[in-house]
Write a protein that holds these residues in place. Structure first.
Motif, PDB file in Angstrom:
ATOM      1  N   LYS A 168       0.836  -1.193   0.000  1.00 46.25           N
ATOM      2  CA  LYS A 168       0.000   0.000   0.000  1.00 46.25           C
ATOM      3  C   LYS A 168       0.869   1.241   0.000  1.00 46.25           C
ATOM      4  CE  LYS A 168      -4.228  -1.283  -0.192  1.00 46.25           C
ATOM      5  NZ  LYS A 168      -5.056  -0.847  -1.338  1.00 46.25           N
ATOM      6  N   GLY A 169       0.705   2.067  -1.024  1.00 48.83           N
ATOM      7  CA  GLY A 169       1.459   3.304  -1.144  1.00 48.83           C
ATOM      8  C   GLY A 169       2.320   3.302  -2.385  1.00 48.83           C
ATOM      9  N   THR A 170       2.035   4.220  -3.328  1.00 49.60           N
ATOM     10  CA  THR A 170       2.768   4.289  -4.589  1.00 49.60           C
ATOM     11  C   THR A 170       3.109   5.743  -4.890  1.00 49.60           C
ATOM     12  OG1 THR A 170       1.498   2.399  -5.444  1.00 49.60           O
ATOM     13  CG2 THR A 170       2.714   3.721  -7.052  1.00 49.60           C
ATOM     14  N   ILE A 171       4.343   5.979  -5.397  1.00 48.98           N
ATOM     15  CA  ILE A 171       4.748   7.332  -5.773  1.00 48.98           C
ATOM     16  C   ILE A 171       5.719   7.262  -6.939  1.00 48.98           C
ATOM     17  CG2 ILE A 171       6.729   7.418  -4.190  1.00 48.98           C
ATOM     18  CD1 ILE A 171       5.990  10.361  -3.631  1.00 48.98           C
ATOM     19  N   ASP A 172       5.693   8.286  -7.772  1.00 46.74           N
ATOM     20  CA  ASP A 172       6.618   8.417  -8.894  1.00 46.74           C
ATOM     21  C   ASP A 172       8.039   8.581  -8.332  1.00 46.74           C
ATOM     22  OD1 ASP A 172       8.137   9.258 -11.085  1.00 46.74           O
ATOM     23  OD2 ASP A 172       6.559  10.516 -11.899  1.00 46.74           O
ATOM     24  N   ALA A 173       8.921   7.679  -8.737  1.00 48.95           N
ATOM     25  CA  ALA A 173      10.284   7.693  -8.188  1.00 48.95           C
ATOM     26  C   ALA A 173      11.090   8.912  -8.618  1.00 48.95           C
ATOM     27  CB  ALA A 173      11.021   6.417  -8.593  1.00 48.95           C
ATOM     28  N   SER A 174      10.654   9.591  -9.688  1.00 51.80           N
ATOM     29  CA  SER A 174      11.396  10.753 -10.185  1.00 51.80           C
ATOM     30  C   SER A 174      11.137  12.018  -9.365  1.00 51.80           C
ATOM     31  CB  SER A 174      11.039  11.016 -11.657  1.00 51.80           C
ATOM     32  OG  SER A 174       9.691  11.434 -11.785  1.00 51.80           O
ATOM     33  N   ILE A 175      10.118  11.996  -8.526  1.00 54.07           N
ATOM     34  CA  ILE A 175       9.819  13.154  -7.688  1.00 54.07           C
ATOM     35  C   ILE A 175      10.941  13.339  -6.660  1.00 54.07           C
ATOM     36  CG2 ILE A 175       8.220  14.068  -5.949  1.00 54.07           C
ATOM     37  CD1 ILE A 175       5.974  12.610  -7.388  1.00 54.07           C
ATOM     38  N   GLU A 176      11.333  14.571  -6.453  1.00 55.76           N
ATOM     39  CA  GLU A 176      12.415  14.850  -5.506  1.00 55.76           C
ATOM     40  C   GLU A 176      12.032  14.366  -4.105  1.00 55.76           C
ATOM     41  OE1 GLU A 176      15.184  18.614  -4.003  1.00 55.76           O
ATOM     42  OE2 GLU A 176      13.555  18.920  -5.458  1.00 55.76           O
ATOM     43  N   ASN A 177      12.938  13.647  -3.466  1.00 57.60           N
ATOM     44  CA  ASN A 177      12.719  13.101  -2.126  1.00 57.60           C
ATOM     45  C   ASN A 177      11.495  12.182  -2.078  1.00 57.60           C
ATOM     46  OD1 ASN A 177      14.912  14.631  -1.063  1.00 57.60           O
ATOM     47  ND2 ASN A 177      13.559  16.407  -0.876  1.00 57.60           N
ATOM     48  N   ALA A 178      11.291  11.413  -3.149  1.00 59.76           N
ATOM     49  CA  ALA A 178      10.091  10.581  -3.257  1.00 59.76           C
ATOM     50  C   ALA A 178       9.954   9.603  -2.098  1.00 59.76           C
ATOM     51  CB  ALA A 178      10.105   9.822  -4.594  1.00 59.76           C
ATOM     52  N   GLU A 179      11.052   8.945  -1.735  1.00 57.46           N
ATOM     53  CA  GLU A 179      10.975   7.958  -0.658  1.00 57.46           C
ATOM     54  C   GLU A 179      10.587   8.608   0.663  1.00 57.46           C
ATOM     55  OE1 GLU A 179      13.791   4.586   1.528  1.00 57.46           O
ATOM     56  OE2 GLU A 179      14.213   5.211  -0.547  1.00 57.46           O
ATOM     57  N   GLU A 180      11.179   9.745   0.950  1.00 58.27           N
ATOM     58  CA  GLU A 180      10.851  10.452   2.188  1.00 58.27           C
ATOM     59  C   GLU A 180       9.398  10.915   2.185  1.00 58.27           C
ATOM     60  OE1 GLU A 180      12.080  14.608   4.479  1.00 58.27           O
ATOM     61  OE2 GLU A 180      13.467  13.705   3.035  1.00 58.27           O
ATOM     62  N   LEU A 181       8.920  11.382   1.028  1.00 54.72           N
ATOM     63  CA  LEU A 181       7.550  11.872   0.926  1.00 54.72           C
ATOM     64  C   LEU A 181       6.527  10.769   1.161  1.00 54.72           C
ATOM     65  CD1 LEU A 181       7.831  14.265  -2.158  1.00 54.72           C
ATOM     66  CD2 LEU A 181       7.429  14.918   0.221  1.00 54.72           C
ATOM     67  N   ILE A 182       6.753   9.597   0.550  1.00 51.49           N
ATOM     68  CA  ILE A 182       5.772   8.523   0.679  1.00 51.49           C
ATOM     69  C   ILE A 182       5.775   7.953   2.097  1.00 51.49           C
ATOM     70  CG2 ILE A 182       7.312   6.660  -0.104  1.00 51.49           C
ATOM     71  CD1 ILE A 182       3.591   6.991  -0.995  1.00 51.49           C
ATOM     72  N   ILE A 183       6.941   7.876   2.725  1.00 52.50           N
ATOM     73  CA  ILE A 183       7.028   7.337   4.086  1.00 52.50           C
ATOM     74  C   ILE A 183       6.423   8.299   5.109  1.00 52.50           C
ATOM     75  CG2 ILE A 183       8.633   6.723   5.938  1.00 52.50           C
ATOM     76  CD1 ILE A 183       8.249   4.508   3.904  1.00 52.50           C
ATOM     77  N   SER A 184       6.579   9.606   4.889  1.00 51.13           N
ATOM     78  CA  SER A 184       6.100  10.593   5.858  1.00 51.13           C
ATOM     79  C   SER A 184       4.653  11.022   5.621  1.00 51.13           C
ATOM     80  CB  SER A 184       6.999  11.840   5.841  1.00 51.13           C
ATOM     81  OG  SER A 184       6.954  12.470   4.564  1.00 51.13           O
ATOM     82  N   ASN A 185       4.057  10.617   4.493  1.00 50.40           N
ATOM     83  CA  ASN A 185       2.690  11.002   4.173  1.00 50.40           C
ATOM     84  C   ASN A 185       1.707  10.376   5.170  1.00 50.40           C
ATOM     85  OD1 ASN A 185      -0.037  10.530   2.777  1.00 50.40           O
ATOM     86  ND2 ASN A 185       0.957  11.954   1.368  1.00 50.40           N
ATOM     87  N   GLU A 186       0.952  11.208   5.894  1.00 51.80           N
ATOM     88  CA  GLU A 186       0.076  10.713   6.956  1.00 51.80           C
ATOM     89  C   GLU A 186      -1.046   9.839   6.407  1.00 51.80           C
ATOM     90  OE1 GLU A 186      -1.361  13.791   9.477  1.00 51.80           O
ATOM     91  OE2 GLU A 186       0.642  14.473  10.074  1.00 51.80           O
ATOM     92  N   LYS A 187      -1.617  10.220   5.269  1.00 55.26           N
ATOM     93  CA  LYS A 187      -2.698   9.429   4.676  1.00 55.26           C
ATOM     94  C   LYS A 187      -2.190   8.055   4.291  1.00 55.26           C
ATOM     95  CE  LYS A 187      -4.883   7.841   0.805  1.00 55.26           C
ATOM     96  NZ  LYS A 187      -4.353   7.022  -0.300  1.00 55.26           N
ATOM     97  N   GLU A 188      -1.021   8.003   3.643  1.00 50.27           N
ATOM     98  CA  GLU A 188      -0.450   6.723   3.225  1.00 50.27           C
ATOM     99  C   GLU A 188      -0.077   5.870   4.436  1.00 50.27           C
ATOM    100  OE1 GLU A 188      -0.463   5.599   0.319  1.00 50.27           O
ATOM    101  OE2 GLU A 188      -0.668   7.320  -1.005  1.00 50.27           O
ATOM    102  N   ALA A 189       0.453   6.517   5.474  1.00 53.63           N
ATOM    103  CA  ALA A 189       0.829   5.783   6.685  1.00 53.63           C
ATOM    104  C   ALA A 189      -0.395   5.172   7.356  1.00 53.63           C
ATOM    105  CB  ALA A 189       1.554   6.714   7.653  1.00 53.63           C
ATOM    106  N   ALA A 190      -1.501   5.937   7.415  1.00 53.02           N
ATOM    107  CA  ALA A 190      -2.726   5.435   8.030  1.00 53.02           C
ATOM    108  C   ALA A 190      -3.307   4.280   7.228  1.00 53.02           C
ATOM    109  CB  ALA A 190      -3.748   6.564   8.144  1.00 53.02           C
ATOM    110  N   GLU A 191      -3.285   4.416   5.908  1.00 52.75           N
ATOM    111  CA  GLU A 191      -3.797   3.362   5.033  1.00 52.75           C
ATOM    112  C   GLU A 191      -2.980   2.084   5.200  1.00 52.75           C
ATOM    113  OE1 GLU A 191      -4.108   2.574   0.207  1.00 52.75           O
ATOM    114  OE2 GLU A 191      -4.272   4.626   0.967  1.00 52.75           O
TER     115      GLU A 191
END
Length: 341
Positions: A168-191
């Motif tokens: 659960k949780g998908t993000i475009d890898a080309s986005i700057e700091n993508a890994e940090e963004l997906i891990i810190s995203n509260e909605k994604e973390a709750a899901e």
């Protein structure tokens, strides 16, 4: 864990019927006799499939589940780029379904709902060619009706332990700091936390000593359009010694897959059907094999289907009360891809 004791339970009301019982009994028999078999189960358990590996005709079914395969021929068009021209579901139609799901979550009927749709596409190649050229843990081509190239594990059984890896949780890898963004995203973390809790509960119905062994780790997926990062966890439980004799019941108890339904599972499936208003078919079902000792299976996501001569890519994602309709719609579109190594 006897089938007779559970037929009236809420977990199995979604699957009652002769096809359900036949599949479970056949899988139990093959497991007891240590017979190798391949299986696939559609989302509604209307057309469960099971055959001994020696009985599968490669002209009708090709599979490759982590190297367990009946396909040896290699594709000759390795330099041709696979092109998908997508015509995603209209935003207004998606939003109407999203709003229905969101309102049910607002009322407390569901905490997480997986919303999906078929999206018409045009291809410059065949479904069988996609089977050969795609890179995925679980690949399946069936009678030119559909091709699946899924990265998501359903469950694995090895040396008496069962493990599940909800994604659960998908993000475009080309986005700057993508890994940090997906891990810190509260909605994604709750899901992700919701689905991990659901899968942990599911595994507790068939095993003991259930634990989360690895939480929210990142996988990178290379596609024909862009690279993606996806978030998964690993949950493990211990099976009883004669688990092979009840292999069919173990699988059936865990269905439908929590990552493509939501929580609570039974009510959320009802919400899904009202919101989507289409038959998922084998999409969001499971596929895999039993080799006489161990079992490996995948969730049938990343799925292209031939419907009356037109191709449809079925895709979607998890919705919570914190979801944004525009972001979820973009995620659906981002998932229309073929993973090419």
């Amino acid at each position: 864990m006897e089938l007779e004791k559970r037929k009236g339970s809420s977990m199995f009301q979604h699957f009652e019927g002769e096809e359900f019982e036949k599949w479970v009994k056949t899988a139990n028999h093959y497991g007891r006799e240590r017979i190798s078999f391949v299986f696939m189960i559609d989302f509604d358990f209307k057309k469960p499939f099971i055959k001994k590996t020696t009985e599968i005709d490669p002209s009708e079914m090709l599979y490759n589940f982590n190297g367990f395969t009946n396909s040896t021929m290699k594709n000759n068009k390795t330099n041709e780029k696979i092109v998908i021209k997508a015509c995603p579901i209209e935003f207004e139609k998606y939003k109407a379904a999203f709003d229905y799901v969101w309102y049910n979550e607002y009322l407390g009927n569901s905490y997480l709902t997986n919303l999906t749709f078929p999206n018409r596409i045009e291809l410059n190649t065949s479904l069988k060619e996609i089977y050969y050229r795609s890179c995925a843990k679980y690949k399946l081509w069936y009678k030119d009706q559909f091709v699946c190239f899924s990265p998501e594990i359903f469950v694995r059984i090895e040396e008496g332990f069962i493990s599940s890896y909800p994604m659960k949780g998908t993000i475009d890898a080309s986005i700057e700091n993508a890994e940090e963004l997906i891990i810190s995203n509260e909605k994604e973390a709750a899901e992700h936390a919701t689905i991990v809790d659901l899968i942990r509960n599911d595994l507790s119905m068939v095993s003991t000593d259930v634990r989360v062994e690895k939480y929210r780790y990142i996988d990178k997926i290379v596609t024909n359009q862009k690279n993606l990062l996806q978030v998964s966890s690993k949950i493990v439980g211990k099976l009883r010694k004669n688990y092979n004799e009840k292999i069919g019941e173990i699988i059936a108890t865990l269905l439908p897959a929590g990552s493509v339904t939501g929580a609570p599972k039974k009510k959320t499936v009802e919400i899904i059907k009202e919101a989507e208003k289409y038959d998922r078919g084998y999409y969001c079902g499971i596929c895999g094999y039993f080799d006489g000792q161990d079992l490996d299976s995948g969730v049938m996501i990343r799925f292209i289907e031939n419907i009356n001569g037109e191709y449809y890519y079925k895709a979607g994602g998890g919705i919570t009360v914190y979801s944004n309709v525009e972001s979820e719609y973009e995620e659906l579109k981002n998932k229309i891809y073929v993973p090419i190594g």
